[in-house]
Design an enzyme around this catalytic site. Structure first.
Site, short mmCIF file in Angstrom:
data_model
loop_
_atom_site.label_atom_id
_atom_site.label_comp_id
_atom_site.label_asym_id
_atom_site.label_seq_id
_atom_site.Cartn_x
_atom_site.Cartn_y
_atom_site.Cartn_z
N LYS A 47 0.82 -1.18 0.00
CA LYS A 47 0.00 0.00 0.00
C LYS A 47 0.87 1.25 0.00
CE LYS A 47 -3.52 -2.21 2.84
NZ LYS A 47 -4.11 -2.26 4.18
N GLY A 48 2.08 1.12 0.48
CA GLY A 48 2.93 2.28 0.72
C GLY A 48 3.20 3.17 -0.47
N GLU A 103 7.92 1.69 -6.14
CA GLU A 103 8.01 1.32 -4.73
C GLU A 103 8.09 2.57 -3.87
OE1 GLU A 103 7.37 -0.50 -2.31
OE2 GLU A 103 8.79 -2.15 -2.34
N ASP A 104 7.68 2.46 -2.61
CA ASP A 104 7.74 3.60 -1.71
C ASP A 104 9.13 3.81 -1.14
OD1 ASP A 104 7.63 1.34 -0.07
OD2 ASP A 104 6.10 2.13 1.27
N ASP A 107 14.60 -0.41 1.68
CA ASP A 107 15.25 -0.51 2.98
C ASP A 107 16.26 -1.65 2.91
OD1 ASP A 107 15.92 -0.64 5.69
OD2 ASP A 107 13.88 -0.35 6.36
N LYS A 135 17.07 3.96 1.35
CA LYS A 135 18.02 3.92 2.46
C LYS A 135 19.26 3.20 1.95
CE LYS A 135 14.74 3.75 6.32
NZ LYS A 135 14.39 3.00 7.55
N PHE A 156 13.44 5.82 10.74
CA PHE A 156 12.11 5.29 10.48
C PHE A 156 11.20 6.44 10.07
CE2 PHE A 156 8.03 3.36 11.01
CZ PHE A 156 8.25 2.05 10.63
N VAL A 157 10.79 6.43 8.80
CA VAL A 157 10.00 7.53 8.25
C VAL A 157 8.58 7.09 7.93
CG1 VAL A 157 11.98 8.80 7.33
CG2 VAL A 157 10.89 7.06 5.92
N ARG A 169 -0.06 7.12 7.16
CA ARG A 169 0.02 7.15 5.69
C ARG A 169 -0.45 8.47 5.10
NH1 ARG A 169 1.09 2.08 3.58
NH2 ARG A 169 0.26 0.33 4.76
#
Length: 183
Positions: A47-48, A103-104, A107, A135, A156-157, A169
């Protein structure tokens, strides 16, 4: 009992709504120039990436097909489980098509690596990867994404589609979440 607002949980804002809009517009123009008259399938990783995906599609000036895939490597936690699960597959056949994975955040890089392998087995004409955030210091350099909105540190964002336990969100900016909110 006082109810905390999402803004109270943000340590600091990394990227404002205005900065995000400007960068997404640049990325849309880059993809449009790269694609020419091709009709790619843009795949949103749910969902990101949904906020970024919709804005990016609107900034592209070429014909596109839209599709969605849902995978999970986090569950409800703040760290990747190391295992990627396919929750919802594509609706379109991508054989012979130019595919853009949207993609959001990159990581660990596991989700993008999984998707590239999954799609490669379906014989697309090409696969391009784009991530709103990267990242870069948290994954192997071989997991490089083709296009990146912003590189960030190991923080952590949340916001602009990114969440913690399905919360935050809808913030219109990218903010660093206070550690006490997820520890």
């Amino acid at each position: 009992m006082l109810i905390r607002t999402p803004e109270q949980d943000i340590e600091r804002v990394l990227y404002t709504e205005k900065a995000i809009a400007a960068r997404v517009e640049q990325l849309g123009a880059e993809l449009t120039a790269k694609l020419g008259d091709q009709r790619p399938v843009l795949v949103c990783v749910l969902k990101g990436a949904s906020f970024f995906y919709i804005d990016l599609c609107r900034c592209m000036n070429c014909p596109i097909d839209m599709d969605f895939i849902a995978v999970s490597s986090y569950g409800a936690g703040a760290r990747s489980t190391g295992v990627v699960r396919l929750i919802k597959d594509l609706d379109n056949n991508i054989t012979g098509r130019h595919v853009i994975i949207v993609e959001d955040i990159i990581d660990s890089g596991l989700t993008m690596q999984y998707l590239k392998q999954l799609f490669a087995a379906r014989d697309p004409a090409s696969v391009t990867t784009i991530s709103f955030l990267d990242k870069a210091g948290c994954h192997d350099a071989s997991l490089k994404t083709d296009l990146v909105g912003f590189e960030i540190g190991n923080e952590f964002v949340v916001g602009y589609g990114l969440d913690y336990a399905n919360y935050y969100r809808n913030l219109p900016y990218i903010g660093v979440l206070r550690p006490e909110c997820y520890n």
